[in-house]
Design a protein around this motif. Structure first.
Motif, PDB file in Angstrom:
ATOM      1  N   LEU A 169      66.174 -12.411 -48.004  1.00 38.79           N
ATOM      2  CA  LEU A 169      64.679 -12.018 -47.522  1.00 38.79           C
ATOM      3  C   LEU A 169      64.502 -10.600 -47.295  1.00 38.79           C
ATOM      4  CD1 LEU A 169      64.294 -14.882 -45.069  1.00 38.79           C
ATOM      5  CD2 LEU A 169      62.844 -14.665 -46.758  1.00 38.79           C
ATOM      6  N   THR A 182      59.750 -20.453 -35.380  1.00 39.15           N
ATOM      7  CA  THR A 182      61.100 -20.072 -35.552  1.00 39.15           C
ATOM      8  C   THR A 182      61.076 -19.213 -36.995  1.00 39.15           C
ATOM      9  OG1 THR A 182      62.176 -21.415 -33.547  1.00 39.15           O
ATOM     10  CG2 THR A 182      63.739 -19.965 -34.720  1.00 39.15           C
ATOM     11  N   ASP A 183      61.121 -19.598 -38.068  1.00 43.38           N
ATOM     12  CA  ASP A 183      61.147 -18.797 -39.558  1.00 43.38           C
ATOM     13  C   ASP A 183      59.932 -18.342 -39.286  1.00 43.38           C
ATOM     14  OD1 ASP A 183      62.912 -21.787 -39.920  1.00 43.38           O
ATOM     15  OD2 ASP A 183      61.640 -22.342 -41.299  1.00 43.38           O
ATOM     16  N   LEU A 196      63.500  -8.150 -50.322  1.00 41.21           N
ATOM     17  CA  LEU A 196      61.715  -8.816 -50.220  1.00 41.21           C
ATOM     18  C   LEU A 196      60.266  -7.827 -49.672  1.00 41.21           C
ATOM     19  CD1 LEU A 196      61.303 -12.302 -50.517  1.00 41.21           C
ATOM     20  CD2 LEU A 196      61.945 -10.983 -52.026  1.00 41.21           C
ATOM     21  N   LEU A 234      58.654 -26.419 -50.146  1.00 43.70           N
ATOM     22  CA  LEU A 234      59.448 -27.369 -50.272  1.00 43.70           C
ATOM     23  C   LEU A 234      60.173 -27.548 -48.427  1.00 43.70           C
ATOM     24  CD1 LEU A 234      61.357 -25.691 -53.003  1.00 43.70           C
ATOM     25  CD2 LEU A 234      59.452 -27.799 -53.304  1.00 43.70           C
ATOM     26  N   ARG A 235      59.159 -27.504 -47.461  1.00 46.73           N
ATOM     27  CA  ARG A 235      60.552 -27.980 -46.309  1.00 46.73           C
ATOM     28  C   ARG A 235      60.407 -29.190 -45.945  1.00 46.73           C
ATOM     29  NH1 ARG A 235      61.773 -26.799 -40.781  1.00 46.73           N
ATOM     30  NH2 ARG A 235      61.999 -25.430 -39.917  1.00 46.73           N
ATOM     31  N   VAL A 275      64.763 -24.469 -46.500  1.00 52.13           N
ATOM     32  CA  VAL A 275      65.118 -24.743 -47.754  1.00 52.13           C
ATOM     33  C   VAL A 275      66.044 -23.719 -48.863  1.00 52.13           C
ATOM     34  CG1 VAL A 275      63.029 -26.484 -47.126  1.00 52.13           C
ATOM     35  CG2 VAL A 275      62.864 -23.172 -48.199  1.00 52.13           C
ATOM     36  N   LEU A 276      66.223 -22.347 -48.358  1.00 53.73           N
ATOM     37  CA  LEU A 276      66.259 -21.457 -49.298  1.00 53.73           C
ATOM     38  C   LEU A 276      67.730 -21.550 -49.137  1.00 53.73           C
ATOM     39  CD1 LEU A 276      64.233 -17.813 -47.929  1.00 53.73           C
ATOM     40  CD2 LEU A 276      63.820 -19.941 -50.054  1.00 53.73           C
ATOM     41  N   LEU A 280      66.242 -20.015 -42.908  1.00 54.28           N
ATOM     42  CA  LEU A 280      65.679 -20.682 -43.396  1.00 54.28           C
ATOM     43  C   LEU A 280      66.370 -22.154 -44.626  1.00 54.28           C
ATOM     44  CD1 LEU A 280      62.592 -18.650 -44.718  1.00 54.28           C
ATOM     45  CD2 LEU A 280      63.176 -18.870 -42.476  1.00 54.28           C
ATOM     46  N   LYS A 290      58.772 -31.862 -48.052  1.00 53.09           N
ATOM     47  CA  LYS A 290      58.576 -32.401 -49.526  1.00 53.09           C
ATOM     48  C   LYS A 290      57.357 -33.699 -49.747  1.00 53.09           C
ATOM     49  CE  LYS A 290      62.556 -30.145 -51.880  1.00 53.09           C
ATOM     50  NZ  LYS A 290      64.835 -30.650 -52.164  1.00 53.09           N
ATOM     51  N   THR A 308      58.498 -16.807 -52.623  1.00 52.75           N
ATOM     52  CA  THR A 308      59.372 -17.162 -51.896  1.00 52.75           C
ATOM     53  C   THR A 308      59.355 -17.657 -50.918  1.00 52.75           C
ATOM     54  OG1 THR A 308      60.942 -14.967 -53.815  1.00 52.75           O
ATOM     55  CG2 THR A 308      61.691 -16.393 -51.448  1.00 52.75           C
ATOM     56  N   LEU A 309      58.522 -17.091 -50.112  1.00 54.47           N
ATOM     57  CA  LEU A 309      58.198 -17.608 -48.737  1.00 54.47           C
ATOM     58  C   LEU A 309      57.325 -18.796 -48.899  1.00 54.47           C
ATOM     59  CD1 LEU A 309      57.398 -13.866 -46.866  1.00 54.47           C
ATOM     60  CD2 LEU A 309      59.360 -15.405 -46.700  1.00 54.47           C
ATOM     61  N   LYS A 354      57.499 -21.255 -51.800  1.00 48.72           N
ATOM     62  CA  LYS A 354      57.974 -22.134 -51.914  1.00 48.72           C
ATOM     63  C   LYS A 354      59.434 -22.441 -50.427  1.00 48.72           C
ATOM     64  CE  LYS A 354      61.287 -21.055 -55.038  1.00 48.72           C
ATOM     65  NZ  LYS A 354      62.305 -20.430 -55.968  1.00 48.72           N
ATOM     66  N   ALA A 355      59.587 -21.568 -50.061  1.00 44.11           N
ATOM     67  CA  ALA A 355      59.911 -22.205 -48.927  1.00 44.11           C
ATOM     68  C   ALA A 355      59.234 -23.103 -48.362  1.00 44.11           C
ATOM     69  CB  ALA A 355      61.461 -20.931 -48.252  1.00 44.11           C
ATOM     70  N   GLY A 356      57.889 -22.309 -47.687  1.00 43.71           N
ATOM     71  CA  GLY A 356      57.072 -23.362 -46.971  1.00 43.71           C
ATOM     72  C   GLY A 356      57.317 -24.815 -47.356  1.00 43.71           C
TER      73      GLY A 356
END
Lengths: 381, 225
Positions: B110, A283-284, B113, A11-12, B101-102, B99, A14, A4-5, A7-9
């Motif tokens: 989150l 920040t994320d 997880l 796709l931020r 993109v989520l 976040l 693209k 999940t993480l 993917k998030a990184g």
């Protein structure tokens, strides 16, 4: 959790991720194609054998050695059979052949990669002017059994001309396919008919009973003639081909230098991408730590994200290479078959390089993420 | 109100900056009872955010003790604090910090997880949290498809999803218009009164502070009331 993480990184941004994967994939496409072609440049072709000892002139690849060397080699205990050959180089566009006609004598079937039917071999041995033509060459020149083929050569014929005529009695197949672009004639006929270089051969190939003897026998042959004017250079086929190619220059080194430059550039590109990506997500990452994600989990996440991007590029690049290889082989009419290929070892090497590039390019950003102080990161937000 | 949940004892927090020692919290003592809704107010640099970070386990004091539910946070290392935070505190920020993109539900998921919950169990928890804050109909929307108020609801759902005892809110209405801010404060009141959450909220807004059961003022690292 990590998927999940990651993917998030990824796709931020693209476009940036796609461009990174693309640049890595182009590098590995280049790697794949250069590695596939390296047997051509290095002589490390598929099917070269360790139990065949090749003997030729020490001083020149086109030099001659006397036929008496054949007799000497035949007498060596561990030598099972011997093939000898000479080249009839065509010199004119009048020739049907663009390349080399090989005159062979002795045990022609010593080369297992040359496939000749028993009938064709029998016909070849029974007819002095008989010739065996490579199937690819026969197709290209539209030659059939029974046809006559002509060669205009540097070697003068007994009739005072440089014209040599042979009758096709059979075909042969080989791997690599490139070896089918030739014609094999009887050494005895060529020897009887030529005016110059009589009693000589260009190459002697001897099959030894055990590949372990190959080096010793090679040394024995070379020692025997070392002080003569017909000094030899011998070695297992698998080694000698490589050492002959090395005389043209260390092409493998050049290939590796090019690839090193490419991978170094990729290292900088991906290192910059990952650093930028981590910097933008300060920040994320701080929020993830706030939620309870541990420092080492964030560290691993950054490493895995880089690994994912780079391996995606590696697999795309290698996939393109693997798709290109049959296409290139097909475009060459099959002549590159057995010469242009990727081994499992090379594919694994590419993956290893990918993992290494990924690790080196992401270790610093990952370390920064590891040491990110939540309070400072959220305060600077 | 019931027994003490958070006990801050003689806490000092100092920073070294350019060879100078800055005292942000100065011998601060504070008891926060269970199910309290406490608003911390004060001028910038008064130490309220630092105190919030200490009570949320994001930072450790230079000296003094912070006990929460019998656990001494000042004795914990970074790894232990991370584990403690994941199950005991929910954080709500001024700028939501989702976040981008989520989707909303993935953002809420989150914290889960890090647990051993199965995918379906996580899904159930996420749905419950999103229903509790009235944002379950936006579960597959990404933050940029949501209004500020909706994003803050998602952030609150994320803070609630692991069912912590304490909610730590840093200017939760600072980025919202008055009506939306009122809705969010109402939601926090419900979470405090109906769900028994202890809420500590830093705010500059006196109207927001009115929603709390108690308001404390800090100035120069000390409580002034």
């Amino acid at each position: 959790m990590y998927w999940t993480l990651i993917k998030a990184g990824v796709l931020r941004k693209k476009v940036r991720s796609v461009l990174t994967v693309l640049s890595v994939s182009i590098a590995f496409l280049l790697f794949g194609l250069l590695q596939a072609a390296s047997p051509i440049f290095t002589g490390q072709m598929d099917g070269l054998r360790a139990d065949l000892v090749m003997t030729m002139s020490r001083y020149s690849m086109v030099g001659k050695i006397p036929y008496s060397h054949v007799e000497f080699i035949k007498e060596i205990e561990e030598v099972e059979s011997v093939l000898y050959m000479d080249y009839i180089t065509s010199v004119s566009q009048d020739s049907m052949l663009d390349g080399i006609t090989v005159a062979m004598g002795g045990d022609i079937q010593i080369y297992e990669r040359f496939k000749i039917s028993n009938e064709d071999l029998k016909a070849f041995k029974n007819l002095k002017i008989g010739a065996l033509v490579g199937e690819a060459f026969a197709i290209e020149k539209d030659i059939s059994i029974g046809d006559r083929v002509f060669v205009k050569s540097l070697s003068m014929n007994a009739d005072g001309t440089y014209d040599w005529e042979f009758e096709v009695v059979g075909l042969y197949n080989s791997s690599p396919k490139a070896d089918e672009m030739g014609i094999v004639v009887n050494y005895d006929y060529f020897e009887d008919s030529r005016i110059s270089d009589k009693g000589t051969v260009a190459v002697i190939v001897s099959k030894v009973s055990n590949p372990e003897f190959a080096d010793v026998i090679s040394q024995k042959i070379d020692d025997e003639f070392t002080n003569s004017s017909w000094a030899t250079r011998s070695g297992p086929e698998s080694q000698l081909a490589a050492s002959m190619m090395a005389e043209f220059g260390d092409i493998e080194l050049i290939i590796n230098a090019i690839l090193s430059a490419v991978f170094f550039t990729i290292l900088l590109v991906t290192g910059n991408t990952i650093s930028q990506s981590v910097r933008e997500r300060t920040t994320d990452l701080a929020v993830l730590k706030t939620l309870g994600y541990q420092d080492n989990q964030i560290f691993i996440m950054v490493l895995l994200e880089a690994l994912f991007l780079i391996l995606l590029g590696v697999f795309t690049g290698l996939g393109m290479s693997l798709l290109s290889i049959p296409a290139i082989n097909a475009a060459s009419g099959g002549l590159m078959e057995g010469l242009f290929f990727l081994t499992t070892e090379k594919l694994l090497l590419a993956c290893f390089i990918g993992v290494l590039v990924s690790f080196v390019s992401s270790i610093m950003p990952a370390y920064k993420a590891l040491n990110l102080k939540v309070v400072d990161a959220l305060r600077s937000d | 109100m019931s027994e003490t949940l958070i006990k801050v004892e003689n806490v000092n927090k100092t920073y070294q900056r350019g060879g100078e020692t800055l005292t942000v919290l100065d011998g601060l003592n504070l008891d926060v009872p269970n199910q309290d809704f406490l608003a911390l107010m004060g001028p910038s640099g008064s130490g309220k955010s630092t105190l919030l970070n200490l009570m949320g386990g994001l930072d450790t004091p230079t000296s003094g003790g912070i006990g929460i539910n019998g656990v001494q946070l000042d004795q914990m290392n970074a790894k232990q604090l991370s584990s403690w935070r994941s199950s005991n505190v929910g954080f709500i920020f001024q700028f939501y910090n989702l976040l981008p993109v989520l989707t909303a539900d993935k953002n809420v998921e989150l914290p889960l997880l890090l647990t051993n919950l199965s995918k379906s169990q996580r899904k159930d928890h996420v749905l419950t949290a999103m229903k509790a804050v009235g944002i379950d109909d936006r579960s597959d929307h990404k933050p940029n498809e949501l209004s500020g108020g909706q994003q803050q609801r998602v952030a609150i759902a994320r803070a609630l999803v692991s069912d912590p005892d304490i909610l730590v809110c840093d200017e939760p209405t600072g980025d919202l218009d008055r009506n939306t801010a009122t809705e969010i404060l109402e939601l926090l009141k419900i979470l405090n009164e109906d769900h028994g959450k202890t809420i500590i909220m830093v705010t500059h807004d006196p109207v927001a502070a009115e929603s709390a059961k108690r308001v404390l003022h800090l100035d120069k690292g000390k409580l002034t009331n």
